[in-house]
Structure formats: C-alpha cells, structure tokens
Design a protein around this motif. Structure first.
Motif, PDB file in Angstrom:
ATOM      1  N   TYR A   1     -22.609 -22.741  65.275  1.00 11.59           N
ATOM      2  CA  TYR A   1     -23.659 -23.071  64.093  1.00 11.59           C
ATOM      3  C   TYR A   1     -23.729 -22.232  62.844  1.00 11.59           C
ATOM      4  CZ  TYR A   1     -25.799 -26.098  67.819  1.00 11.59           C
ATOM      5  OH  TYR A   1     -26.042 -26.854  68.803  1.00 11.59           O
ATOM      6  N   ASN A   2     -23.999 -22.884  61.897  1.00  4.39           N
ATOM      7  CA  ASN A   2     -23.938 -21.600  60.577  1.00  4.39           C
ATOM      8  C   ASN A   2     -25.000 -20.636  61.046  1.00  4.39           C
ATOM      9  OD1 ASN A   2     -21.983 -22.510  59.033  1.00  4.39           O
ATOM     10  ND2 ASN A   2     -23.474 -24.103  58.272  1.00  4.39           N
TER      11      ASN A   2
ATOM     12  N   TRP B   1     -29.302 -24.638  55.072  1.00  3.49           N
ATOM     13  CA  TRP B   1     -30.058 -25.781  55.391  1.00  3.49           C
ATOM     14  C   TRP B   1     -28.928 -26.986  54.773  1.00  3.49           C
ATOM     15  CZ3 TRP B   1     -33.616 -26.801  58.604  1.00  3.49           C
ATOM     16  CH2 TRP B   1     -34.466 -27.948  58.239  1.00  3.49           C
ATOM     17  N   ASP B   2     -27.702 -26.845  54.791  1.00  8.66           N
ATOM     18  CA  ASP B   2     -26.922 -27.877  54.220  1.00  8.66           C
ATOM     19  C   ASP B   2     -26.307 -29.037  55.078  1.00  8.66           C
ATOM     20  OD1 ASP B   2     -26.758 -26.254  52.041  1.00  8.66           O
ATOM     21  OD2 ASP B   2     -25.139 -25.091  52.959  1.00  8.66           O
ATOM     22  N   PHE B   3     -26.163 -28.896  56.316  1.00  8.21           N
ATOM     23  CA  PHE B   3     -25.564 -29.593  57.476  1.00  8.21           C
ATOM     24  C   PHE B   3     -26.641 -30.071  58.431  1.00  8.21           C
ATOM     25  CE2 PHE B   3     -22.164 -26.661  55.820  1.00  8.21           C
ATOM     26  CZ  PHE B   3     -21.330 -27.619  55.304  1.00  8.21           C
ATOM     27  N   ALA B   4     -26.336 -31.174  59.065  1.00 10.33           N
ATOM     28  CA  ALA B   4     -27.274 -31.679  60.143  1.00 10.33           C
ATOM     29  C   ALA B   4     -27.229 -30.430  61.078  1.00 10.33           C
ATOM     30  CB  ALA B   4     -26.899 -33.041  60.741  1.00 10.33           C
ATOM     31  N   SER B   5     -26.166 -29.984  61.411  1.00  7.12           N
ATOM     32  CA  SER B   5     -26.358 -28.701  62.412  1.00  7.12           C
ATOM     33  C   SER B   5     -27.033 -27.740  62.141  1.00  7.12           C
ATOM     34  CB  SER B   5     -24.632 -28.537  62.815  1.00  7.12           C
ATOM     35  OG  SER B   5     -24.206 -27.839  61.545  1.00  7.12           O
TER      36      SER B   5
ATOM     37  N   VAL C   1     -30.541 -27.578  64.070  1.00  6.93           N
ATOM     38  CA  VAL C   1     -30.695 -27.213  65.416  1.00  6.93           C
ATOM     39  C   VAL C   1     -31.452 -25.779  66.037  1.00  6.93           C
ATOM     40  CG1 VAL C   1     -29.570 -27.056  67.643  1.00  6.93           C
ATOM     41  CG2 VAL C   1     -28.822 -28.667  65.831  1.00  6.93           C
TER      42      VAL C   1
ATOM     43  N   THR D   1     -24.766 -32.097  68.170  1.00 11.14           N
ATOM     44  CA  THR D   1     -25.100 -31.531  66.891  1.00 11.14           C
ATOM     45  C   THR D   1     -24.059 -30.316  66.487  1.00 11.14           C
ATOM     46  OG1 THR D   1     -26.338 -29.825  68.067  1.00 11.14           O
ATOM     47  CG2 THR D   1     -27.222 -31.887  67.362  1.00 11.14           C
ATOM     48  N   ALA D   2     -23.671 -29.461  67.412  1.00  9.39           N
ATOM     49  CA  ALA D   2     -22.385 -28.598  67.143  1.00  9.39           C
ATOM     50  C   ALA D   2     -21.213 -29.133  66.332  1.00  9.39           C
ATOM     51  CB  ALA D   2     -22.128 -27.621  68.328  1.00  9.39           C
TER      52      ALA D   2
ATOM     53  N   CYS E   1     -21.175 -31.425  64.381  1.00  5.07           N
ATOM     54  CA  CYS E   1     -21.409 -31.801  62.858  1.00  5.07           C
ATOM     55  C   CYS E   1     -21.410 -30.715  61.998  1.00  5.07           C
ATOM     56  CB  CYS E   1     -23.041 -32.233  62.652  1.00  5.07           C
ATOM     57  SG  CYS E   1     -23.626 -33.446  63.927  1.00  5.07           S
ATOM     58  N   GLY E   2     -20.860 -29.530  62.462  1.00  5.36           N
ATOM     59  CA  GLY E   2     -21.069 -28.310  61.754  1.00  5.36           C
ATOM     60  C   GLY E   2     -19.474 -28.393  60.781  1.00  5.36           C
ATOM     61  N   PRO E   3     -19.581 -27.580  60.010  1.00  3.03           N
ATOM     62  CA  PRO E   3     -17.996 -27.337  59.193  1.00  3.03           C
ATOM     63  C   PRO E   3     -17.228 -26.853  60.077  1.00  3.03           C
ATOM     64  CG  PRO E   3     -19.542 -25.652  58.323  1.00  3.03           C
ATOM     65  CD  PRO E   3     -20.536 -26.253  59.635  1.00  3.03           C
TER      66      PRO E   3
ATOM     67  N   ARG F   1     -17.472 -21.303  54.833  1.00  4.07           N
ATOM     68  CA  ARG F   1     -17.679 -21.339  53.195  1.00  4.07           C
ATOM     69  C   ARG F   1     -16.762 -20.412  52.601  1.00  4.07           C
ATOM     70  NH1 ARG F   1     -24.057 -22.179  52.979  1.00  4.07           N
ATOM     71  NH2 ARG F   1     -23.985 -19.713  52.776  1.00  4.07           N
TER      72      ARG F   1
ATOM     73  N   ARG G   1     -31.757 -25.143  43.341  1.00  9.08           N
ATOM     74  CA  ARG G   1     -32.751 -25.368  44.591  1.00  9.08           C
ATOM     75  C   ARG G   1     -33.466 -24.160  45.142  1.00  9.08           C
ATOM     76  NH1 ARG G   1     -32.424 -29.804  49.306  1.00  9.08           N
ATOM     77  NH2 ARG G   1     -33.719 -28.545  50.649  1.00  9.08           N
TER      78      ARG G   1
ATOM     79  N   ASP H   1     -33.128 -21.853  48.009  1.00  7.36           N
ATOM     80  CA  ASP H   1     -32.074 -22.281  48.655  1.00  7.36           C
ATOM     81  C   ASP H   1     -30.509 -21.748  48.057  1.00  7.36           C
ATOM     82  OD1 ASP H   1     -30.309 -23.757  50.415  1.00  7.36           O
ATOM     83  OD2 ASP H   1     -30.580 -25.777  49.679  1.00  7.36           O
TER      84      ASP H   1
ATOM     85  N   SER I   1     -20.476 -14.108  59.450  1.00  9.54           N
ATOM     86  CA  SER I   1     -19.942 -15.483  59.903  1.00  9.54           C
ATOM     87  C   SER I   1     -19.322 -16.129  58.923  1.00  9.54           C
ATOM     88  CB  SER I   1     -21.314 -16.279  60.347  1.00  9.54           C
ATOM     89  OG  SER I   1     -21.955 -16.381  59.385  1.00  9.54           O
TER      90      SER I   1
ATOM     91  N   GLN J   1     -20.108 -16.834  55.417  1.00 14.53           N
ATOM     92  CA  GLN J   1     -20.811 -17.765  54.762  1.00 14.53           C
ATOM     93  C   GLN J   1     -20.876 -17.154  53.372  1.00 14.53           C
ATOM     94  OE1 GLN J   1     -24.048 -18.558  57.686  1.00 14.53           O
ATOM     95  NE2 GLN J   1     -24.168 -20.475  56.657  1.00 14.53           N
TER      96      GLN J   1
END
Lengths: 306, 537
Positions: free
Chosen positions: A161-162, A166-170, A173, B20-21, B23-25, B29, B228, B231, B269, B271
């Motif tokens: 996970y990131n 707050w960008d992706f569905a993941s 979690v 769910t994992a 779904c991540g990129p 980034r 935003r 954000d 990580s 980002q």
C-alpha cells in the motif's frame, strides 16, 4: 413514531443554541487571537485586519451578528484560510471523513462481531482468549502507534500500500483499519458479553434441547438480543468515526474533517471553531435519534413514552 | 462446523487484503514523475490562500513563486537580483528613484500583456487599508506608502509609484535603501491581475474567490491546475510565460504534509521527490545510510531566548550576560538539534548580505560566575524563582531541558520550564508576561537590518522591554546611510551594543534540512528557502 421524531427535532434547537453560545464565549475567553503571529505586524495593520472581520465590535454585538448569519445558514469566512468559507471547507472534507468512517465502521463490525460471537460460543477456550487478548490490545493501543506500525509493515516493508495519500482505492485500507481497530475491539468485547448473557438464558437451552443448529441459535435466537449494547455504543461511535480523527488524518495525509476540529482551536479560527462544533453537535443529535429508533425496533421491551 | 466457519472467515480476510493491495499503483509516483517531468514535493502547512498580498507563510511562498513573478527575481545560486518582468532598471544617483523597464513579452496566463499599470494597481491593492495586508510594511520604504496604508493619506497619487508608460514604472523611496531590490522578491511585491480579482469579488476586501483553480490568472512559470485542501496543489507549465523555454518541469505537485514522520515515510516509499523538512530523529539515520539523499542548507534565521528586561533579576545586565555565557551551544547543536545548525555567538547570521558581526559572546564560565556574584547571586544563591517559557513542542523542550541543566550545573541556578499552547505563548510574549522565553526569527529579506531593526525601542517584534537610545540612533543612521561600507559599520556598532546589553540569548543559526532525490536537478539552496521553480528539472 413521527410525533416522537418531530419532538426530538424541535428539542435540538435550544440545545444547538446553548452549544453555540457556550462555544462562542469560551472561545473569546482564550488568550490570543486569530491574527497573533510570531512576527508582529504594526498595530495599525492589526486594527485594519480586525475591522475586516468585525472583531473590533463589542463581543455581544459579534455574538448577535454571528447568530444572525447562522440563522441565514452562513457560517462565515475562515479566518485562517482566507480564500475559503467555513462551509466550503467542511463540505469538501466531510465526504472524505464519511467514507473513511464507513469503511472503519464496516471493518469494526465485521471483525468485531465475528470475533465476539466466536468468543462467546467457546467461552474460556483459546478461541475466546486470543481474540479477547487482541481486543484488549486494540483498545489500549493508540492510533499513533498502530498507524505507523501498519504503514511500516504493509507500506514500506511489503510495499502493498501507499504510505499516505487519498488517491487510490487501496489508500483506504490502512487508515480504515487504524481508525477501526479501537472500535473493533470494543464491538468484540460488547458482543461477547451481550451474547454470553443471552446464551445463558432458558430459551436458548430450550432451543438447543430441541436440536437447533449452532447457526440457528446464533442468527435466529441470540444475535438480536445480544447486540443491543453494541448498537447503543455504535451510535455515538459513528459520529466520532465520520467526523474524522486528527491523528489518523495526519499519519495518512487524508484531507478529512478531523484536523479542522483540532487546528481551528489552535489557530483561533473563530468561525471555523463555531462551524466544527455546531456540525459535530448536529451529527451527534441525529445519530442518537437514529440509535433510539433502531433500539426500539430491536427491543420490543421498549415503548415510546408519549 | 465451527472450524469450517473459522477457516472461511480467514479466507475472506486474506482475499480482502490481496484484492485491495492489488488496486495500488505498480510504479511509484517518483518513477512516474521522472518520466513525465513531474516534481512531487512535500510543502509543509496547508496554504492559507494563494493571494500573494494576503498570505504570510513560507509554504504559500513556495507555491506563489511558481505562479507569479515580480519585477526582479533572484539568481538561484548567489541570490543577486536578476531580471524578472523588468528586463533592466536604472537607479538615480541619490539612490531614491528606481526606474524599471518591463519586457515586451511578459504576459499573464490569460494572454494579456503585463504592464506597468498592473504593478501600480497591485501595489495600490497591497496598501489599501481595507484589505488589511499583514506584510504591507514591506512597502513602507516607498515614499508615502506608510501614510497611505495607515489612512493618514487618502490620495494614492502621492505615493511613490508612477507609471511612465506601459512598459516603464518608476518607484520613489523615502530614503535610499540598499536592500530595496532584494525586497522585490517578497510575495508582497508580486503583481496580481486586478481584472480577475474584480470579477470574483470586491478587489479591496478579503474572501475573494479569485485564487481558485480556473480563476487564477498569474504571470509566473506555472499556472494553477488543482487545489484540494489538505491534499494537494498541482501547477502545470504556463505556455504564456516569457521564459518558458527554460522551464523544464511539466507539473509540480505540492503536498501539504505537516507531520514530519508522514512526510519522511512518503519520501522513503517513493511518493515524494523532496521533503519540506526532516525530523531531527531521522537525520542521524539518513547521515549514516543515505547521506546522498540528505540536503542541509543554510537558512537565514536565528533561534534564541528573550529576556524580559522589565522584570528582576533580568533588569540586571550582568545576570543576562552570565546566563548567556554559561551555555554550551556546540553541545546543543550536535547532540539535540542535530541538523548541522551553527552555534550562535551573536544575533545576525554570518555573511548576511556581506555582513558578519565582529562582536561575539565569549563562553567564559569563570566570568559568568563572577558577574552573577556581582549581581548579588554568588553560586546562584537567592536567585529568584525563574520560569522559562516555551511553546509546546518536543524539540523546544529538549533544548530547554539541556539549558536548564547547564544553568544549574554551571551557575547553580534553578529554572522551571513552562509550556504554553502556541497562541497563548504568542500572547504572553507580546504582553511581556514571561521571564525568559524561547523565540525564533527568520529574515524577511537578505540584509542585517532584518535582524537588527527589530530591537528598536517599542518595535513590534522587540518583546523584551529593552530600549536603548544609542542603539535606536545607530539603526536610524544606518537607514539613512547611502555608503554601503559605512552602513555595515553602523550595524557592527549596533550589534556590539546589542551583545553587550543582551536582551536576547542567541542559541543557534538555523539550517534547512530536508531529503531530496538525486534525480532532482537545478534546485539551489537559498538562504530564505525561496525555492525558485524556473530552472528546476
């Protein structure tokens, strides 16, 4: 029923008025103002600034002005975030907190109920002690410990996970688990106690004697009664969950409501303090009303008192 | 039955995690950004606004630098003024009149040309009493600007700004001000697009909606794409910028991450390309494992304590001197602050616009003890109960505890620490409701004046009750002096006086520590942490 709801709604008006009044005057009593900064500006500029926001008027007048605007549904401009109004900021952040709160609640109910039910069925066995140990841990461990711990394991070490955002569905979690853990633990314990209470009653023994399956005993006979205390806990818990948490929001960098609640006070952002407090008050009132309705539906022993 | 139930529960949990994992990129980034020339940057606090005339903070300034450009900008390496919207400028022999010649190809992001009148209108808005801009005083060097801003003068024609023609702007100052050009890099001197501001609200009042994405019209290298709250703020390259060929980035993402741990984890990580700060606990870890990722730049500011000279025992100069001498600044910097800060034995950071104070505090313990005894407190005996005021923060507390120990060990003085929440602390400081308190000062512009004029009698940022006629005279003279060398000499005298009187106890000069990936090029350290965006890639 409708009369009961209408009555409750009318009762909220004086409650909100009292909340608004107390918050307003307590806030004004706090030392320092929204425009006190480490670098002092000139007294003239500060006076202009206070005039812009009506802070040069007597406090009584400011209070009446605020109530007047409130009656028209205007929460005013934020003092800190000069380009935004309080309503805009709250409405942009609320959906995020609501979404996160719902996930956290879903997690808390799913895991908490299952753990609680299993524990109650196998009282004093490992299936009882282990979940209850974790439940106690979940209640004790604050989010600023569990959050970074989860990030360290699932975000950095495993890279699933990131770590924030707050960008992706993941991205939902880990914060949902962090926020929900405390509630999970509470739900598990309350479920266990509630279920044990019901399971020890005569009608359950009768059902067992008649050969009902374990499933049937849990779903058909015990759950509705066993969960009453969970429901009364969940009502106020929902208001807490959906209004966000400063800690979880800063750990995971989530654009929710929680930080406004805390930072508005620190910033002496007067209109934002009022806005968040009133928003929270309304939410709690609505949630409590819903809980009352659900409880009546679940527990036939309760009757509306006319 | 029951076992099967348990197994199915665990199966469901595992499924949920895996689903769910997934779904991540797949790519971080940073990796995506490197290919698309997009910079991801931690940017500290959420901006109050993006109106350059209203904001006061550093995080806002970083974004506004990308959206707007003033008459001059600074060279990212040595900070000397270089052409911005003005392609050249003349200074009158008496140093009071600056004539700026605007470039013909300077355009707003909507395509309008940037004219001298745009600057005049912007400066007028900046000084309008009704807008109540906190940094209006940055314009007070201009003739009659202060009078207009404070309402003593209502005719803006008499303020020292004059449009000669569309491409020529003349600014007349009250006094020759050698650091005038370096002031122009401040937000308060950037132009704003008045037609846009009028479109979205009252031009001279707050709560105007012109700073929203889609509304914002700027003249900088980037335009506002998305905002935003709490954000992200996204800016993309401005095709109308006159120097667009030199702008290498296609976009910059500014993340308002206030929590240092969160920011560091995001960097680790993949980002973020760059963080805004680095928590002091992580600095040794990076120094050991990844020194190549750590950047440590000088930052024009001083961390110090104020003495309230109106309250005994701090009315006695000898007490202030003794306390100032009896702390080990090296130990504080190396063991506690740990960000490569410089121990401060005077108040103005070294090499500020060519000025390094000659006067220094000598850390002489024997002398400190002697001074304290002369003041009537031999070995700290009978020293009145003293409180050291801090705003609540772990970093300040750690330093205060060290100083508390040093005073106790070296001078036998017992001091108690008192925490106050930020606004309460600000209020206590302003109303002199403290004995000793923590403070810091970051320069507004690169000149010793930014550090020394705050100690004038009754100055808004003095907050010590200290007043000295000779000092006031020296700073006043420096303000009128046109000869650069003589002017710095006046500052030398003033600072020597300040260090003898010591209404303040300097502790260290700031540094700016952050993490940055090696892929980011062309990012030069600037002592005001201005972070120009034009040349970054």
């Amino acid at each position: 029923m409708l009369r009961f709801i209408a009555k409750r709604f009318i009762e909220t008006i004086p409650v909100l008025l009292i909340v608004a009044t107390m918050t307003f005057f307590m806030m004004k009593r706090a030392p320092g103002g929204p425009f006190d900064t480490e670098k002092q500006t000139t007294p003239e500029i500060k006076a202009q600034l206070e005039a812009q926001y009506g802070l040069n008027k007597p406090v009584g007048q400011q209070y009446l002005d605020y109530l007047g605007n409130l009656a028209r549904g205007d929460l005013g401009p934020s003092f800190k975030y000069a380009g935004w109004s309080v309503a805009e900021l709250l409405w942009a952040a609320f959906p995020v907190s609501l979404e996160l709160g719902c996930y956290a609640l879903a997690f808390a109910l799913a895991v908490g109920l299952i753990a609680g039910i299993i524990a109650s069925l196998r009282q004093n066995s490992a299936a009882d002690h282990i979940p209850m140990f974790f439940a106690t841990l979940g209640i004790c461990l604050p989010t600023f410990v569990t959050g970074p711990l989860l990030i360290l394991v699932f975000g950095i070490m495993l890279g699933w996970y990131n770590t924030s955002g707050w960008d992706f569905a993941s991205d939902r979690v880990l914060p949902a688990i962090t926020l929900g853990l405390y509630y999970t633990a509470y739900v598990a314990r309350l479920t266990r106690v509630g279920m044990l209470d019901i399971l020890s009653q005569d009608f359950i023994r009768t059902a067992r004697a008649k050969g009902a399956t374990e499933w049937r005993i849990v779903w058909r006979h015990s759950l509705r009664g066993g969960l009453l205390s969970v429901v009364s806990f969940i009502g106020p818990a929902i208001s807490g969950l959906v209004t966000g948490s400063l800690v979880v929001e800063s750990i995971f960098q989530i654009p929710g409501l929680g930080r406004f609640f805390v930072m508005a006070g620190f910033n002496r952002d007067y209109t934002m303090v009022m806005g968040t407090v009133l928003f929270y008050a309304v939410l709690i009132i609505v949630m409590n009303l819903l809980v009352d309705i659900v409880q009546v539906w679940m527990n036939p022993k309760l009757r509306f008192e006319e | 039955m029951n076992r099967r139930f348990q197994i199915s529960v665990w199966f469901a949990v595992v499924c949920a995690v895996v689903a769910t994992a997934g779904c991540g990129p797949r790519e971080t980034r940073v990796a995506l950004g490197n290919r698309a020339q997009i910079l991801h940057k931690g940017n500290g606090a959420e901006p109050q606004d993006l109106d350059p005339q209203i904001v006061t903070g550093v995080s806002e300034h970083h974004i506004i630098m990308a959206l707007l450009e003033g008459l001059v900008t600074e060279d990212p390496v040595d900070l000397h003024p270089i052409p911005g919207v003005a392609e050249r400028w003349d200074i009158s022999p008496d140093g009071k009149v600056y004539t700026f010649h605007l470039r013909a190809d300077a355009k707003w992001s909507n395509g309008d040309p940037v004219t001298a009148n745009d600057f005049l209108e912007s400066f007028k808005r900046m000084l309008m009493p009704s807008l109540a801009t906190e940094y209006a005083y940055m314009h007070y060097v201009v003739k009659n600007a202060e009078a207009f801003n404070t309402g003593k003068l209502t005719d803006f024609e008499q303020v020292g700004y004059k449009v000669i023609d569309d491409r020529t702007l003349q600014i007349t100052l009250e006094n020759p001000t050698v650091y005038f050009l370096s002031l122009l890099n401040h937000d308060s001197w950037f132009p704003v697009h008045l037609p846009t501001i009028r479109k979205y609200g009252q031009p001279y009042e707050r709560n105007n909606k012109w700073t929203r994405p889609g509304h914002y019209v700027g003249n900088g290298p980037f335009v506002l794409e998305r905002w935003r709250v709490n954000d992200v703020i996204v800016v993309r390259k401005n095709p109308n910028y006159w120097d667009k060929d030199r702008v290498r980035l296609s976009k910059i993402y500014f993340y308002p991450i206030e929590a240092g741990d969160t920011e560091e984890r995001a960097f680790r990580s993949g980002q973020l390309h760059a963080t805004d700060t680095m928590i002091s606990g992580k600095i040794p870890v990076y120094q050991k494992n990844h020194p190549e990722l750590l950047v440590n730049d000088a930052y024009l500011g001083t961390y110090f304590y104020r003495f309230n000279v109106t309250k005994p025992p701090f009315t006695d100069k000898r007490v202030r001197q003794a306390l100032t001498m009896a702390i080990d600044r090296e130990a504080i910097v190396e063991k506690i602050a740990r960000g490569g800060q410089l121990p401060a034995y005077n108040f103005t950071p070294p090499a500020t616009a060519g000025y390094t104070a000659r006067a220094k505090i000598t850390p002489d313990l024997a002398l400190a003890k002697k001074l304290l005894a002369e003041a009537g407190y031999p070995d700290g005996k009978n020293f009145p109960k003293t409180e050291l005021l801090l705003n609540t923060a772990e970093s300040h507390k750690a330093i205060a505890e060290a100083i508390q120990q040093m005073w106790k060990k070296n001078l036998g003085i017992e001091v108690e620490l008192a925490n106050q929440e930020w606004k309460v602390y600000i209020d206590s400081q302003r109303t002199l409701d403290y004995q000793v308190c923590r403070a810091s000062w970051i320069a507004d512009y690169v000149d010793p004046n930014s550090f020394l004029d705050m100690w004038l009698t009754g100055g808004g940022n003095n907050e010590t009750g200290w007043s000295n006629k000779e000092y006031d005279q020296l700073i006043g003279d420096a303000g009128r002096e046109t000869d650069a060398a003589k002017r710095l000499e006046l500052f030398q005298k003033a600072e020597a006086l300040l260090l003898d009187e010591l209404p303040v106890l300097p502790i260290y000069f700031y540094t700016h520590v952050a993490a940055r990936r090696p892929e980011v090029k062309g990012w030069y350290p600037t002592i005001l942490d201005n972070q120009p965006t034009q040349r970054r890639r």
